[in-house]
Enzyme design. Structure first.
Site, PDB file in Angstrom:
ATOM      1  N   GLY A  36       5.855  43.354  12.256  1.00  0.00           N
ATOM      2  CA  GLY A  36       5.849  42.754  10.923  1.00  0.00           C
ATOM      3  C   GLY A  36       7.226  42.795  10.341  1.00  0.00           C
ATOM      4  O   GLY A  36       8.148  42.198  10.877  1.00  0.00           O
ATOM      5  N   ASP A  92      17.038  35.035  18.121  1.00  0.00           N
ATOM      6  CA  ASP A  92      16.205  35.615  17.083  1.00  0.00           C
ATOM      7  C   ASP A  92      16.169  37.128  17.353  1.00  0.00           C
ATOM      8  O   ASP A  92      16.463  37.576  18.461  1.00  0.00           O
ATOM      9  CB  ASP A  92      14.804  34.999  17.185  1.00  0.00           C
ATOM     10  CG  ASP A  92      13.850  35.590  16.167  1.00  0.00           C
ATOM     11  OD1 ASP A  92      14.219  35.681  14.993  1.00  0.00           O
ATOM     12  OD2 ASP A  92      12.738  35.977  16.561  1.00  0.00           O
ATOM     13  N   ASP A 107      13.464  39.684  15.939  1.00  0.00           N
ATOM     14  CA  ASP A 107      12.161  40.352  16.049  1.00  0.00           C
ATOM     15  C   ASP A 107      11.279  39.665  17.088  1.00  0.00           C
ATOM     16  O   ASP A 107      11.068  38.455  17.027  1.00  0.00           O
ATOM     17  CB  ASP A 107      11.481  40.355  14.676  1.00  0.00           C
ATOM     18  CG  ASP A 107      12.330  41.114  13.645  1.00  0.00           C
ATOM     19  OD1 ASP A 107      12.995  42.084  14.055  1.00  0.00           O
ATOM     20  OD2 ASP A 107      12.327  40.731  12.467  1.00  0.00           O
TER      21      ASP A 107
END
Length: 200
Positions: A25, A15, A17
């Site tokens: 965000g 992944d 973030d």
């Protein structure tokens, strides 16, 4: 056949973030890309074990109209640049899913096969790179990452940093246990070094 299995490549799916880069965000600005401490060294170590590094990332900020796909690609490029600069860590490919079933931008309003927890991105990468998914790993900080990795047939490692509690949302109720839970990518690299021997 035995021969083609020996030739099959292995990868670690990551992944993006809060796994490789710090992100509170939706990130569409390459100037804000900040690697997590130790991430570059850990990825370099994983690649040295003979794994490709493939980033698989939901980027619903595109569907939500916060930024466009060019912005996603700029952020990915900047991340790759910093990883190379810091520890010569080379990312083989970055896949991302800009779609979301509740998109505000009509052409992205799709319940897409690539959107984790579905395994579409991992399956596409497996086809693109001739990967043996049973020899691959998936690392991420969210249950949907683990679900996607499990659905694709990889082993899975959940990153759980007590300082970064996972956001409370319904994706946390996915009922799939990771094979391992660790704090950092460095810990994940050690597990892959220990457990990732190719089984005859």
């Amino acid at each position: 056949s035995k021969e083609s299995l020996a030739m099959a490549e292995r990868a670690v799916f990551l992944d993006r973030d809060n796994t490789i880069i710090d992100n509170d965000g939706y990130l569409g600005d390459p100037a804000k890309v900040k690697l997590l401490t130790g991430a570059a060294t850990a990825l370099s170590a994983i690649r040295a074990l003979g794994y490709r590094l493939i980033v698989v990332s939901n980027q619903s900020g595109v569907a939500r109209g916060f930024f466009d796909e060019t912005a996603v690609e700029s952020v990915n490029q900047e991340m790759c640049r910093q990883l190379r600069e810091k520890a010569s860590a080379h990312i083989d490919a970055s896949y991302y899913c800009p779609y979301h079933p509740e998109a505000v931008i009509p052409e992205y309003k799709v319940d897409h096969e690539w959107r984790k927890p579905k395994p579409g991105m991992l399956k596409q990468a497996a086809a693109d790179f001739a990967l043996d998914l049973s020899q691959c790993w998936t690392i991420g900080d969210m249950p949907r990452d683990i679900a996607a990795g499990a659905a694709a047939g990889t082993r899975t490692i959940l990153l759980k940093d007590p300082d970064h509690p996972a956001p409370k949302n319904d994706s946390n109720s996915l009922d799939i246990s990771p094979n391992f839970v660790v704090k950092t990518l460095a810990d994940a690299a050690r597990i892959i070094a220990r457990e990732g021997k190719v089984h005859p």
